[in-house]
Enzyme design. Structure first.
Site, PDB file in Angstrom:
ATOM      1  N   VAL A   1       0.875  -1.144  -0.129  1.00 48.51           N
ATOM      2  CA  VAL A   1       0.000  -0.023   0.026  1.00 48.51           C
ATOM      3  C   VAL A   1       0.792   1.280  -0.072  1.00 48.51           C
ATOM      4  CG1 VAL A   1      -1.596   1.259   1.387  1.00 48.51           C
ATOM      5  CG2 VAL A   1      -1.951  -1.232   0.943  1.00 48.51           C
TER       6      VAL A   1
ATOM      7  N   LEU B   1      -6.577  -1.451  -2.932  1.00 40.40           N
ATOM      8  CA  LEU B   1      -6.070  -1.879  -3.969  1.00 40.40           C
ATOM      9  C   LEU B   1      -5.820  -3.484  -3.708  1.00 40.40           C
ATOM     10  CD1 LEU B   1      -2.659  -2.851  -3.072  1.00 40.40           C
ATOM     11  CD2 LEU B   1      -2.697  -0.335  -3.383  1.00 40.40           C
ATOM     12  N   ARG B   2      -5.878  -4.150  -4.845  1.00 37.67           N
ATOM     13  CA  ARG B   2      -5.466  -5.716  -4.903  1.00 37.67           C
ATOM     14  C   ARG B   2      -3.959  -5.834  -5.242  1.00 37.67           C
ATOM     15  NH1 ARG B   2      -9.595  -6.584  -9.694  1.00 37.67           N
ATOM     16  NH2 ARG B   2      -8.947  -4.274 -10.156  1.00 37.67           N
ATOM     17  N   GLU B   3      -3.393  -6.807  -4.651  1.00 36.32           N
ATOM     18  CA  GLU B   3      -2.121  -7.271  -5.321  1.00 36.32           C
ATOM     19  C   GLU B   3      -2.154  -7.865  -6.442  1.00 36.32           C
ATOM     20  OE1 GLU B   3       0.101  -9.669  -2.202  1.00 36.32           O
ATOM     21  OE2 GLU B   3      -0.782  -8.665  -0.587  1.00 36.32           O
TER      22      GLU B   3
ATOM     23  N   ASN C   1     -13.836  -6.031   2.450  1.00 39.64           N
ATOM     24  CA  ASN C   1     -13.025  -7.335   2.481  1.00 39.64           C
ATOM     25  C   ASN C   1     -14.029  -8.463   2.980  1.00 39.64           C
ATOM     26  OD1 ASN C   1     -11.022  -6.528   1.249  1.00 39.64           O
ATOM     27  ND2 ASN C   1      -9.651  -6.501   2.844  1.00 39.64           N
TER      28      ASN C   1
ATOM     29  N   PHE D   1     -15.794 -12.026  -8.590  1.00 39.81           N
ATOM     30  CA  PHE D   1     -15.723 -12.644  -7.121  1.00 39.81           C
ATOM     31  C   PHE D   1     -16.514 -13.940  -7.114  1.00 39.81           C
ATOM     32  CE2 PHE D   1     -12.434 -10.932  -4.551  1.00 39.81           C
ATOM     33  CZ  PHE D   1     -11.905 -10.175  -5.399  1.00 39.81           C
TER      34      PHE D   1
ATOM     35  N   GLY E   1     -13.344 -22.307  -6.173  1.00 44.10           N
ATOM     36  CA  GLY E   1     -12.120 -22.974  -6.053  1.00 44.10           C
ATOM     37  C   GLY E   1     -11.601 -23.340  -4.820  1.00 44.10           C
TER      38      GLY E   1
ATOM     39  N   CYS F   1      -5.062 -10.232   3.333  1.00 46.77           N
ATOM     40  CA  CYS F   1      -6.205  -9.262   3.713  1.00 46.77           C
ATOM     41  C   CYS F   1      -7.240 -10.147   4.138  1.00 46.77           C
ATOM     42  CB  CYS F   1      -6.474  -8.444   2.665  1.00 46.77           C
ATOM     43  SG  CYS F   1      -4.981  -7.656   1.800  1.00 46.77           S
TER      44      CYS F   1
ATOM     45  N   ARG G   1       1.669 -15.204   1.908  1.00 50.05           N
ATOM     46  CA  ARG G   1       0.862 -15.389   3.186  1.00 50.05           C
ATOM     47  C   ARG G   1      -0.734 -16.084   3.079  1.00 50.05           C
ATOM     48  NH1 ARG G   1       1.468  -9.145   4.538  1.00 50.05           N
ATOM     49  NH2 ARG G   1       1.457  -8.964   2.364  1.00 50.05           N
TER      50      ARG G   1
HETATM   51  C1  UGA Z   1      -8.303  -7.885  -1.290  1.00 48.56           C
HETATM   52  C2  UGA Z   1      -9.409  -6.874  -1.855  1.00 48.56           C
HETATM   53  O1  UGA Z   1      -9.874  -7.319  -2.951  1.00 48.56           O
HETATM   54  C3  UGA Z   1      -8.716  -5.527  -2.021  1.00 48.56           C
HETATM   55  O2  UGA Z   1      -9.822  -4.692  -2.570  1.00 48.56           O
HETATM   56  C4  UGA Z   1      -8.100  -5.021  -0.658  1.00 48.56           C
HETATM   57  O3  UGA Z   1      -7.450  -3.631  -0.622  1.00 48.56           O
HETATM   58  C5  UGA Z   1      -7.046  -5.880  -0.209  1.00 48.56           C
HETATM   59  O4  UGA Z   1      -7.668  -7.293  -0.124  1.00 48.56           O
HETATM   60  C6  UGA Z   1      -6.567  -5.434   0.928  1.00 48.56           C
HETATM   61  O5  UGA Z   1      -7.323  -5.422   2.155  1.00 48.56           O
HETATM   62  O6  UGA Z   1      -5.381  -4.895   1.085  1.00 48.56           O
HETATM   63  P1  UGA Z   1      -6.146  -9.005  -2.437  1.00 48.56           P
HETATM   64  O7  UGA Z   1      -6.080  -9.712  -1.338  1.00 48.56           O
HETATM   65  O8  UGA Z   1      -4.810  -8.511  -3.086  1.00 48.56           O
HETATM   66  O9  UGA Z   1      -7.180  -7.698  -2.152  1.00 48.56           O
HETATM   67  O10 UGA Z   1      -6.725  -9.938  -3.411  1.00 48.56           O
HETATM   68  P2  UGA Z   1      -7.993 -10.564  -4.333  1.00 48.56           P
HETATM   69  O11 UGA Z   1      -8.077 -10.295  -5.717  1.00 48.56           O
HETATM   70  O12 UGA Z   1      -9.215 -10.013  -3.592  1.00 48.56           O
HETATM   71  O13 UGA Z   1      -7.955 -12.095  -4.099  1.00 48.56           O
HETATM   72  C7  UGA Z   1      -8.140 -12.743  -2.543  1.00 48.56           C
HETATM   73  C8  UGA Z   1      -8.138 -14.242  -2.641  1.00 48.56           C
HETATM   74  O14 UGA Z   1      -9.423 -14.394  -3.074  1.00 48.56           O
HETATM   75  C9  UGA Z   1      -7.263 -14.595  -3.619  1.00 48.56           C
HETATM   76  O15 UGA Z   1      -6.734 -15.769  -2.831  1.00 48.56           O
HETATM   77  C10 UGA Z   1      -8.101 -15.331  -4.607  1.00 48.56           C
HETATM   78  O16 UGA Z   1      -7.625 -16.226  -5.392  1.00 48.56           O
HETATM   79  C11 UGA Z   1      -9.458 -15.316  -4.109  1.00 48.56           C
HETATM   80  N1  UGA Z   1     -10.454 -15.347  -5.052  1.00 48.56           N
HETATM   81  C12 UGA Z   1     -10.808 -14.186  -5.654  1.00 48.56           C
HETATM   82  C13 UGA Z   1     -11.217 -16.646  -5.160  1.00 48.56           C
HETATM   83  O17 UGA Z   1     -11.140 -17.531  -4.701  1.00 48.56           O
HETATM   84  N2  UGA Z   1     -12.420 -16.428  -6.142  1.00 48.56           N
HETATM   85  C14 UGA Z   1     -12.635 -15.076  -6.825  1.00 48.56           C
HETATM   86  O18 UGA Z   1     -13.603 -15.150  -7.444  1.00 48.56           O
HETATM   87  C15 UGA Z   1     -11.846 -14.032  -6.290  1.00 48.56           C
END
Ligand code: UGA
Length: 453
Positions: A11, A156-158, A229, A270, A274, A281, A348
């Site tokens: 961030v 933001l998303r990683e 989240n 989302f 899986g 997060c 993580r």
């Molecule tokens: C998440 C949020 O999406 C961000 O908006 C937020 O800023 C961030 O946490 C944070 O709090 O810092 P992030 O953890 O980077 O972002 O990644 P995501 O894209 O949200 O994915 C999270 C997890 O969900 C991953 O393990 C991904 O594989 C899983 N996922 C995502 C699924 O299993 N299915 C989906 O449809 C989407």
């Protein structure tokens, strides 16, 4: 504006570089010397798309230091973007935030005017705590200055950090101070109005809508972050729960997700079933929310269930393999993808790690494969026997009794299943992200297992 960002994590670093790019005078304070050195050499200490390129562009304009005193006194805006890891009980650990506040209080110039932005993910009530602590510390120093505090959570998303920072959907500002609101309006103006020239490697998306600038009470801003989240986490857990039932009744979760996702009230993002969510997060924030609720004597069964379903997915993945392989003794399993999601080397709470640990505990040999996360993976499994590491999925699959896809890296979308088939000892493919077309995998001679299909 003169901005100091404290903390060069995902961030902090992303925000700092983006703010420098849109024209602000930015300093980054980072205590980790190794990280600082890498940054000073003009490299990104994090694997994140575009960060190296952006760093090249703004390198001369950003001042990297380990001392708050070097930059806080002359700053207009001081942004706290340090980590808030989970304590043993799940509560967010605010010690880094507290250290930052202490450091800021010691550095503020008497008579100066400052807006302090809390960007770290912090429990509801932290804005209030920071406010009190700062005035207490300033009183102790017998210093008076004009301080405005604002909660400005980050979404933001990683893997998409720059995209989300330059082209956000909303900017949330939680404060009761008019000065803080106007400072943040000015700070983000090039983004809220999209007046900056996009970096070449990050073009402005067609049809982009200007972000919402949402002004709320501090506690609401803090809650928005956790609620967002938790909602996303439970959306994924919901589709995963439905996926389990799909398997029992012969429905296909990818069709079901498409069918419900076209309803605008539900939305199609989302909904990828899986092996579930991981990362720094969702696991941490859902736990912190539950802990906060517990402290307030309030039950949150929905959030608790989202977690329960999520971690069950990992166990079920292993159970599925066990069902097909008998037991794991003397069996080799190739796990493709270790990072918690594509686009990052972050491990993580990655589902792959729990799955691998369970496979190893039950006597399997594991070939772990990831295009970018191997350095972190070697560290995570240091001294552990029966695991080897590969960048190349075909090499990882050599002699395998099962191949598991745990992270849907886009570069694997066109994997040659015919070639993969020649590598394995037993053609069993578990698609933990429902990433592939089952027919394609099947045509190459594999038995295909997915999640909910
Ligand atoms: C998440 C949020 O999406 C961000 O908006 C937020 O800023 C961030 O946490 C944070 O709090 O810092 P992030 O953890 O980077 O972002 O990644 P995501 O894209 O949200 O994915 C999270 C997890 O969900 C991953 O393990 C991904 O594989 C899983 N996922 C995502 C699924 O299993 N299915 C989906 O449809 C989407």
């Amino acid at each position: 504006m003169k901005v100091t960002v404290i903390g060069a994590g995902y961030v902090g670093l992303t925000t700092a570089l983006a703010l420098a790019y849109i024209g602000h005078d930015v300093a980054v304070v980072e205590k980790d010397r190794e990280k600082l050195e890498i940054l000073r050499e003009g490299r990104s200490p994090l694997y994140e798309k575009g960060l190296d390129e952006l760093l090249k562009i703004v390198r001369e304009d950003v001042f990297f230091t380990e001392n708050l005193d070097d930059c806080v006194p002359s700053a207009d805006i001081v942004m706290i973007a340090v980590g808030t890891p989970a304590k043993k009980n799940g509560e967010a650990d605010l010690s880094y935030v507290e250290q930052a506040v202490k450091g800021i209080a010691e550095s503020l110039r008497p008579g100066g005017s400052y807006t302090i932005v809390i960007k770290s993910t912090v429990p509801v009530g932290t804005n209030e705590m920071v406010s009190q602590k700062l005035s207490q510390l300033l009183n102790q120093r017998n210093v008076s200055c004009d301080v405005h505090i604002v909660s400005n959570p980050e979404f933001l998303r990683e893997g998409m950090a720059l995209q989300d920072t330059f082209y956000p959907e909303r900017i949330v500002v939680g404060t009761r101070s008019r000065k803080a609101i106007s400072d943040l309006q000015q700070l983000y103006q090039p983004i809220t109005q999209q007046t900056f020239t996009p970096p070449e490697f990050l073009p402005r998306p067609n049809g982009l809508q200007l972000p919402h600038f949402i002004i709320v009470e501090p506690a609401s801003a803090e809650m928005i972050k956790y609620a967002a989240n938790a909602f996303l986490a439970l959306k994924i857990s919901f589709i995963n729960e439905i996926a389990g039932l799909c398997e029992k009744v012969g429905a296909d979760i990818t069709d079901v997700a498409k069918g419900i996702g076209t309803d605008k009230r539900i939305g199609n993002s989302f909904l990828n079933a899986g092996i579930g969510w991981g990362g720094s997060c969702f696991p941490k924030d859902t736990l912190a929310l539950l802990e906060l609720a517990r402290q307030k004597g309030y039950a949150m069964p929905i959030v608790a269930a989202a977690r329960e379903v999520n971690y069950r997915m990992r166990k079920e993945a292993v159970a599925k393999l066990r069902k097909h392989l008998g037991d794991f003794k003397g069996k080799k399993v190739a796990v493709l993808g270790l990072a918690f999601k594509p686009g990052t080397d972050d491990l993580r709470d990655a589902p792959a790690l729990d799955i691998i640990r369970e496979l190893l505990a039950e006597g399997a040999e594991v070939s772990a494969c990831d295009p970018v996360a191997l350095r972190n993976a070697r560290k995570a499994f240091e001294g552990v026997a029966n695991i080897s590491f590969f960048e190349d999925p075909y090499e990882a699959a050599l002699g395998a009794d099962a191949v598991v896809l745990a992270t849907e890296w886009p570069q694997w979308a066109n994997i040659d299943f015919g070639r993969l088939r020649q590598q394995v000892r037993n053609p069993l493919f578990f698609d933990g992200r429902n990433f592939f077309n089952p027919d394609e995998v099947f045509k190459s001679g594999f038995q295909y297992l997915g999640v909910g299909r």
